[in-house]
Design a protein around this motif. Structure first.
Motif, PDB file in Angstrom:
ATOM      1  N   GLU A 218      39.512  45.331  44.746  1.00 28.51           N
ATOM      2  CA  GLU A 218      40.286  44.154  44.347  1.00 28.51           C
ATOM      3  C   GLU A 218      41.456  43.999  45.303  1.00 28.51           C
ATOM      4  O   GLU A 218      42.390  44.808  45.292  1.00 28.51           O
ATOM      5  CB  GLU A 218      40.778  44.309  42.909  1.00 28.51           C
ATOM      6  CG  GLU A 218      41.432  43.064  42.352  1.00 28.51           C
ATOM      7  CD  GLU A 218      41.705  43.164  40.860  1.00 28.51           C
ATOM      8  OE1 GLU A 218      41.446  42.185  40.148  1.00 28.51           O
ATOM      9  OE2 GLU A 218      42.183  44.233  40.411  1.00 28.51           O
TER      10      GLU A 218
ATOM     11  N   ALA B  39      46.056  37.047  43.090  1.00 30.85           N
ATOM     12  CA  ALA B  39      45.317  36.492  41.963  1.00 30.85           C
ATOM     13  C   ALA B  39      46.156  36.634  40.705  1.00 30.85           C
ATOM     14  O   ALA B  39      46.993  37.538  40.603  1.00 30.85           O
ATOM     15  CB  ALA B  39      43.974  37.204  41.793  1.00 30.85           C
TER      16      ALA B  39
ATOM     17  N   HIS C 208      47.079  42.149  44.552  1.00 30.75           N
ATOM     18  CA  HIS C 208      46.277  43.277  44.096  1.00 30.75           C
ATOM     19  C   HIS C 208      45.733  43.971  45.346  1.00 30.75           C
ATOM     20  O   HIS C 208      45.293  43.312  46.287  1.00 30.75           O
ATOM     21  CB  HIS C 208      45.116  42.812  43.217  1.00 30.75           C
ATOM     22  CG  HIS C 208      45.546  42.007  42.031  1.00 30.75           C
ATOM     23  ND1 HIS C 208      45.797  42.564  40.799  1.00 30.75           N
ATOM     24  CD2 HIS C 208      45.781  40.675  41.901  1.00 30.75           C
ATOM     25  CE1 HIS C 208      46.162  41.619  39.955  1.00 30.75           C
ATOM     26  NE2 HIS C 208      46.164  40.466  40.596  1.00 30.75           N
TER      27      HIS C 208
ATOM     28  N   THR D 128      42.409  41.522  34.758  1.00 22.54           N
ATOM     29  CA  THR D 128      41.902  40.506  35.680  1.00 22.54           C
ATOM     30  C   THR D 128      40.397  40.408  35.478  1.00 22.54           C
ATOM     31  O   THR D 128      39.809  41.181  34.715  1.00 22.54           O
ATOM     32  CB  THR D 128      42.197  40.856  37.157  1.00 22.54           C
ATOM     33  OG1 THR D 128      41.505  42.076  37.492  1.00 22.54           O
ATOM     34  CG2 THR D 128      43.685  41.034  37.413  1.00 22.54           C
ATOM     35  N   GLN D 129      39.772  39.480  36.195  1.00 22.64           N
ATOM     36  CA  GLN D 129      38.331  39.323  36.048  1.00 22.64           C
ATOM     37  C   GLN D 129      37.566  40.541  36.544  1.00 22.64           C
ATOM     38  O   GLN D 129      36.433  40.785  36.135  1.00 22.64           O
ATOM     39  CB  GLN D 129      37.854  38.076  36.793  1.00 22.64           C
ATOM     40  CG  GLN D 129      38.112  38.107  38.298  1.00 22.64           C
ATOM     41  CD  GLN D 129      37.534  36.901  39.011  1.00 22.64           C
ATOM     42  OE1 GLN D 129      36.538  36.320  38.588  1.00 22.64           O
ATOM     43  NE2 GLN D 129      38.176  36.507  40.110  1.00 22.64           N
TER      44      GLN D 129
ATOM     45  N   GLN E  50      44.943  46.593  33.816  1.00 21.90           N
ATOM     46  CA  GLN E  50      45.830  46.231  34.926  1.00 21.90           C
ATOM     47  C   GLN E  50      47.288  46.570  34.667  1.00 21.90           C
ATOM     48  O   GLN E  50      48.043  46.771  35.601  1.00 21.90           O
ATOM     49  CB  GLN E  50      45.716  44.725  35.210  1.00 21.90           C
ATOM     50  CG  GLN E  50      44.400  44.311  35.825  1.00 21.90           C
ATOM     51  CD  GLN E  50      44.292  44.687  37.299  1.00 21.90           C
ATOM     52  OE1 GLN E  50      45.259  45.140  37.906  1.00 21.90           O
ATOM     53  NE2 GLN E  50      43.122  44.502  37.863  1.00 21.90           N
TER      54      GLN E  50
ATOM     55  N   ARG F 184      50.321  34.134  40.850  1.00 19.83           N
ATOM     56  CA  ARG F 184      49.394  34.916  41.677  1.00 19.83           C
ATOM     57  C   ARG F 184      50.149  36.081  42.295  1.00 19.83           C
ATOM     58  O   ARG F 184      51.071  35.878  43.073  1.00 19.83           O
ATOM     59  CB  ARG F 184      48.775  34.042  42.769  1.00 19.83           C
ATOM     60  CG  ARG F 184      47.760  33.035  42.246  1.00 19.83           C
ATOM     61  CD  ARG F 184      47.159  32.224  43.375  1.00 19.83           C
ATOM     62  NE  ARG F 184      46.086  31.371  42.911  1.00 19.83           N
ATOM     63  CZ  ARG F 184      44.794  31.697  42.919  1.00 19.83           C
ATOM     64  NH1 ARG F 184      44.436  32.874  43.403  1.00 19.83           N
ATOM     65  NH2 ARG F 184      43.872  30.887  42.468  1.00 19.83           N
TER      66      ARG F 184
ATOM     67  N   CYS G 136      49.089  46.070  39.696  1.00 16.14           N
ATOM     68  CA  CYS G 136      49.339  45.065  40.738  1.00 16.14           C
ATOM     69  C   CYS G 136      50.657  45.336  41.456  1.00 16.14           C
ATOM     70  O   CYS G 136      51.470  46.155  41.031  1.00 16.14           O
ATOM     71  CB  CYS G 136      49.345  43.665  40.136  1.00 16.14           C
ATOM     72  SG  CYS G 136      50.692  43.389  38.959  1.00 16.14           S
TER      73      CYS G 136
ATOM     74  N   LEU H  79      47.082  37.287  36.610  1.00 20.05           N
ATOM     75  CA  LEU H  79      46.746  38.224  35.547  1.00 20.05           C
ATOM     76  C   LEU H  79      46.380  37.445  34.287  1.00 20.05           C
ATOM     77  O   LEU H  79      46.869  36.331  34.055  1.00 20.05           O
ATOM     78  CB  LEU H  79      47.936  39.130  35.234  1.00 20.05           C
ATOM     79  CG  LEU H  79      48.409  40.072  36.333  1.00 20.05           C
ATOM     80  CD1 LEU H  79      49.764  40.670  35.944  1.00 20.05           C
ATOM     81  CD2 LEU H  79      47.402  41.178  36.571  1.00 20.05           C
ATOM     82  N   GLU H  80      45.544  38.049  33.471  1.00 20.08           N
ATOM     83  CA  GLU H  80      45.260  37.533  32.141  1.00 20.08           C
ATOM     84  C   GLU H  80      46.007  38.422  31.154  1.00 20.08           C
ATOM     85  O   GLU H  80      45.701  39.608  31.028  1.00 20.08           O
ATOM     86  CB  GLU H  80      43.758  37.560  31.861  1.00 20.08           C
ATOM     87  CG  GLU H  80      42.941  36.724  32.832  1.00 20.08           C
ATOM     88  CD  GLU H  80      41.455  36.949  32.671  1.00 20.08           C
ATOM     89  OE1 GLU H  80      41.055  37.653  31.708  1.00 20.08           O
ATOM     90  OE2 GLU H  80      40.692  36.429  33.500  1.00 20.08           O
TER      91      GLU H  80
END
Length: 234
Positions: A111, A115, A138, A156-157, A162, A135, A175, A117-118
């Motif tokens: 990764e 990007a 990572h 993340t996806q 994370q 964003r 991250c 984060l969720e």
């Protein structure tokens, strides 16, 4: 009395970067130690008021290559047992997971890049909420199981684990919300070129994303760390 903060660097090119400003603003006197320094063996990680462990290219499980890793995890476990304020970033977060008894291992993909984060419900109620919609950088291929008695804050996806926290005093971030304005990013691109190949990433595209997304990521990261420091149970 002045509060003390110790930054543990696993490689010199990975420092606290954007996080320095909120740490200093919170009144901490900052010292640094490199794990390659022979003096690291004698350092008491329980002593500083705040411990910050940064990233590095090594894996927590590479103890045959890096014999200092078991010692660091042992010292870190003693600190966490005392619930002393501790922040881990990337490798630092993996160190926290290991010190809390969770396995750390190679992940299924590399990764790398900027990007979002969720956030989990717990994450939305934590200082990590400031990274929502931002964003952030990572740069890892290792992951970990979630330790017992912690709250998962973000995913993340590619990787579910994370960010997590244990109470108010322990925060682990996979991250790099500290990166986005530090000139050492160029050193990352040139020194860790094999990572770019593994992640099939173009350095020029990453430079462009760094210029576009980096400043907002650092701004959000600083607010996050400032709020976390303000809420510590020292």
């Amino acid at each position: 009395m002045t509060k003390t903060a110790l930054i543990v660097r696993h490689v010199p090119r990975e420092g606290a970067a954007g996080f320095l400003a909120p740490i200093e603003a919170a009144g901490y006197s900052i010292e640094r130690i490199d794990v390659a320094n022979p003096a690291f063996e004698a350092v008491d990680l329980c002593a500083p008021d705040l411990l910050i462990m940064m990233g590095g290219p090594m894996g927590v499980y590479e103890t045959d290559i890096h014999p200092w890793i078991p010692l660091q995890i042992k010292k870190l476990a003693a600190r966490l047992e005392k619930d002393r304020p501790t922040l881990g970033v990337c490798l630092g977060s993996q160190m926290i997971a290991a010190a809390l008894g969770a396995p750390v291992y190679q992940g299924h993909t590399f990764e790398l890049g900027f990007a979002p984060l969720e956030l989990t419900a717990a994450g939305k109620g934590s200082p990590v909420k400031h990274l929502r919609g931002v964003r952030v950088l990572h740069w890892h291929s290792d992951t970990f199981d979630l330790p017992d008695n912690v709250e998962l804050l973000a995913s993340t996806q590619h990787y579910r684990h994370q960010a997590f926290r244990r109470g108010a005093n322990v925060l682990a971030l996979q991250c790099h919300a500290e990166m986005g304005e530090d000139p050492r990013f160029e050193d990352w691109l040139t020194h860790f070129w094999a990572d770019l190949d593994s992640a099939t990433q173009c350095p020029n595209a990453l430079r462009e994303d760094h210029d576009i997304y980096g400043p907002a990521a650092v701004t959000a990261g600083r607010v996050m760390i400032g709020e976390w420091l303000a809420g510590l149970n020292a």
